[in-house]
Design a protein around this motif. Structure first.
Motif, PDB file in Angstrom:
ATOM      1  N   LYS A  20       0.776  -1.119   0.647  1.00  0.00           N
ATOM      2  CA  LYS A  20      -0.068  -0.280  -0.311  1.00  0.00           C
ATOM      3  C   LYS A  20       0.962   1.083  -0.076  1.00  0.00           C
ATOM      4  CE  LYS A  20      -4.059   1.183   2.217  1.00  0.00           C
ATOM      5  NZ  LYS A  20      -5.115   1.413   3.950  1.00  0.00           N
ATOM      6  N   CYS A  21       0.812   2.656  -0.553  1.00  0.00           N
ATOM      7  CA  CYS A  21       1.814   3.277  -0.478  1.00  0.00           C
ATOM      8  C   CYS A  21       1.881   4.196   0.839  1.00  0.00           C
ATOM      9  CB  CYS A  21       0.728   4.642  -1.307  1.00  0.00           C
ATOM     10  SG  CYS A  21       1.479   6.379  -1.827  1.00  0.00           S
ATOM     11  N   LEU A  22       2.526   4.534   1.022  1.00  0.00           N
ATOM     12  CA  LEU A  22       3.432   4.675   2.268  1.00  0.00           C
ATOM     13  C   LEU A  22       2.374   6.673   2.797  1.00  0.00           C
ATOM     14  CD1 LEU A  22       7.110   3.932   2.510  1.00  0.00           C
ATOM     15  CD2 LEU A  22       4.894   2.543   3.992  1.00  0.00           C
ATOM     16  N   GLY A  24      -0.167   7.768   2.559  1.00  0.00           N
ATOM     17  CA  GLY A  24      -1.507   7.478   2.689  1.00  0.00           C
ATOM     18  C   GLY A  24      -2.501   7.530   2.050  1.00  0.00           C
ATOM     19  N   CYS A  25      -2.328   7.299   1.079  1.00  0.00           N
ATOM     20  CA  CYS A  25      -3.477   8.093  -0.067  1.00  0.00           C
ATOM     21  C   CYS A  25      -4.439   6.654  -0.642  1.00  0.00           C
ATOM     22  CB  CYS A  25      -3.331   8.085  -1.632  1.00  0.00           C
ATOM     23  SG  CYS A  25      -1.961   6.523  -2.071  1.00  0.00           S
ATOM     24  N   GLY A  26      -3.899   5.311   0.063  1.00  0.00           N
ATOM     25  CA  GLY A  26      -4.721   4.208  -0.196  1.00  0.00           C
ATOM     26  C   GLY A  26      -5.156   3.276  -1.186  1.00  0.00           C
ATOM     27  N   ARG A  27      -3.940   4.065  -1.901  1.00  0.00           N
ATOM     28  CA  ARG A  27      -3.494   3.018  -3.786  1.00  0.00           C
ATOM     29  C   ARG A  27      -2.693   1.804  -2.892  1.00  0.00           C
ATOM     30  NH1 ARG A  27      -2.248   7.779  -5.918  1.00  0.00           N
ATOM     31  NH2 ARG A  27      -4.228   8.492  -7.662  1.00  0.00           N
ATOM     32  N   TYR A  28      -3.439   0.915  -4.060  1.00  0.00           N
ATOM     33  CA  TYR A  28      -2.653  -0.615  -3.659  1.00  0.00           C
ATOM     34  C   TYR A  28      -1.624  -0.577  -4.299  1.00  0.00           C
ATOM     35  CZ  TYR A  28      -5.439  -1.851   0.409  1.00  0.00           C
ATOM     36  OH  TYR A  28      -6.480  -1.722   1.623  1.00  0.00           O
ATOM     37  N   LEU A  32       4.737   3.662  -3.011  1.00  0.00           N
ATOM     38  CA  LEU A  32       4.979   5.032  -2.987  1.00  0.00           C
ATOM     39  C   LEU A  32       4.567   5.349  -4.883  1.00  0.00           C
ATOM     40  CD1 LEU A  32       5.993   7.675  -1.579  1.00  0.00           C
ATOM     41  CD2 LEU A  32       7.889   7.077  -2.999  1.00  0.00           C
ATOM     42  N   CYS A  33       2.682   5.774  -4.561  1.00  0.00           N
ATOM     43  CA  CYS A  33       2.853   5.994  -5.470  1.00  0.00           C
ATOM     44  C   CYS A  33       3.461   7.863  -6.579  1.00  0.00           C
ATOM     45  CB  CYS A  33       0.717   6.864  -6.246  1.00  0.00           C
ATOM     46  SG  CYS A  33       0.261   8.375  -4.817  1.00  0.00           S
ATOM     47  N   PRO A  34       3.370   7.846  -7.741  1.00  0.00           N
ATOM     48  CA  PRO A  34       3.564   8.825  -7.945  1.00  0.00           C
ATOM     49  C   PRO A  34       3.184  10.486  -7.611  1.00  0.00           C
ATOM     50  CG  PRO A  34       3.457   7.689  -9.663  1.00  0.00           C
ATOM     51  CD  PRO A  34       2.828   6.873  -8.891  1.00  0.00           C
ATOM     52  N   GLN A  35       1.653  10.337  -7.424  1.00  0.00           N
ATOM     53  CA  GLN A  35       1.436  11.462  -7.298  1.00  0.00           C
ATOM     54  C   GLN A  35       1.957  11.493  -5.838  1.00  0.00           C
ATOM     55  OE1 GLN A  35      -1.031  12.651  -8.771  1.00  0.00           O
ATOM     56  NE2 GLN A  35      -1.362  15.122  -7.779  1.00  0.00           N
ATOM     57  N   CYS A  36       2.228  10.555  -4.545  1.00  0.00           N
ATOM     58  CA  CYS A  36       2.594  10.894  -3.365  1.00  0.00           C
ATOM     59  C   CYS A  36       4.300  10.728  -2.815  1.00  0.00           C
ATOM     60  CB  CYS A  36       2.077   9.822  -2.291  1.00  0.00           C
ATOM     61  SG  CYS A  36       0.468   9.845  -1.452  1.00  0.00           S
ATOM     62  N   SER A  37       4.635  10.241  -4.616  1.00  0.00           N
ATOM     63  CA  SER A  37       6.189  11.214  -4.427  1.00  0.00           C
ATOM     64  C   SER A  37       6.245  12.015  -4.532  1.00  0.00           C
ATOM     65  CB  SER A  37       6.664  10.232  -5.260  1.00  0.00           C
ATOM     66  OG  SER A  37       6.475  10.697  -6.064  1.00  0.00           O
TER      67      SER A  37
HETATM   68 ZN   LIG Z   1      -0.079   7.020  -2.723  1.00  0.00          ZN
END
Ligand SMILES: [Zn+2]
Ligand SMILES: [Zn+2]
Length: 240
Positions: A20-22, A24-28, A32-37
């Motif tokens: 799961k994305c660290l 905290g966006c909830g993406r599985y 680390l998703c590109p958005q949160c990075s």
């Molecule tokens: Zn994320």
């Protein structure tokens, strides 16, 4: 049987602890998703890594050159950002090579931008800060090596992960005071016998730097073997 377990274990592990994305966006399915990075993108003011006086780049300033064999330090992001602290902790205490790969890619881009404009006649050598074999057995994983492998592959620069050796089983640096840290690390590293680095540029990779004591000790050994320039590159610089 063992082979079977090795094959099936990651899938079972994934079911129990889904990736799961660290951020905290909830993406599985990603650490680390590109958005949160994007939250890690920050413009750090360039500074001398030793006296920490702001300057136009991250070279060791002329006044500090007698105090360190390092040429400079590249830092990806600000340790004050909670997400990077979470990432560093996850890298250190869990087997997360995928996360190491993502962070390695980001650090590679930063390294590349730091060296643009300089013509690289000889490709710099990427080298992770080694763990002592005992600690590696305890943890089963060297997070610095994981980052280094990713960086070397993105930049297509050579990696030498086994020539720098940690000979002393030092106490974890994080629990020590600054003075203790420096004593703790004294001659903790050595190079494999016969290694010559004449005229080479080396970039030492670690997850976090605090005092630069570890990087200094590595650089000292590399310089003795003939390295022309030794840089450090880390994900963040903690203030402790
Ligand atoms: Zn994320
Ligand atoms: Zn300085």
């Amino acid at each position: 049987m063992k082979k079977y377990i090795e094959k099936i274990w990651p899938a079972v592990f994934n079911l129990i602890f889904p990736v799961k994305c660290l951020g905290g966006c909830g993406r599985y399915d990603t650490w680390l998703c590109p958005q949160c990075s994007k939250r890690l993108e920050t413009t750090l003011q360039p500074e001398c890594p030793i006296c920490r006086i702001p300057q136009f780049d991250n070279h060791v300033c002329s006044a500090c050159r007698t105090q360190t064999p390092l040429s400079g330090l590249i830092v990806l992001t600000d340790y004050q950002i909670p997400l990077i602290q979470k990432i560093v902790h996850t890298l250190k205490y869990q087997f997360v090579t995928d996360l190491g790969e993502i962070m390695g890619k980001m650090l590679a881009r930063k390294i590349k931008s730091e060296f643009t404009g300089q013509i690289q006649h000889i490709k710099p050598i990427i080298m992770p800060v080694p763990l002592h074999w005992r600690r590696k057995n305890e943890r089963g994983f060297n997070q610095a090596k994981c980052l280094a492998v990713s960086i070397a592959s993105v930049l297509d620069w050579p990696i030498k992960a086994d020539i720098l050796i940690r000979k002393a089983y030092t106490r974890p640096q994080a629990r020590l005071s600054r003075a203790e840290r420096l004593i703790n690390l004294k001659s903790a590293f050595e190079l494999k016998r016969g290694v010559v680095l004449s005229g080479q540029k080396v970039i030492i990779i670690d997850d976090v730097a605090t005092t630069t004591a570890t990087l200094n000790e590595c650089a000292k050994v590399l310089k003795l073997a003939g390295a022309k320039e030794v840089w450090g590159a880390v994900l963040a610089r903690s203030q402790k």
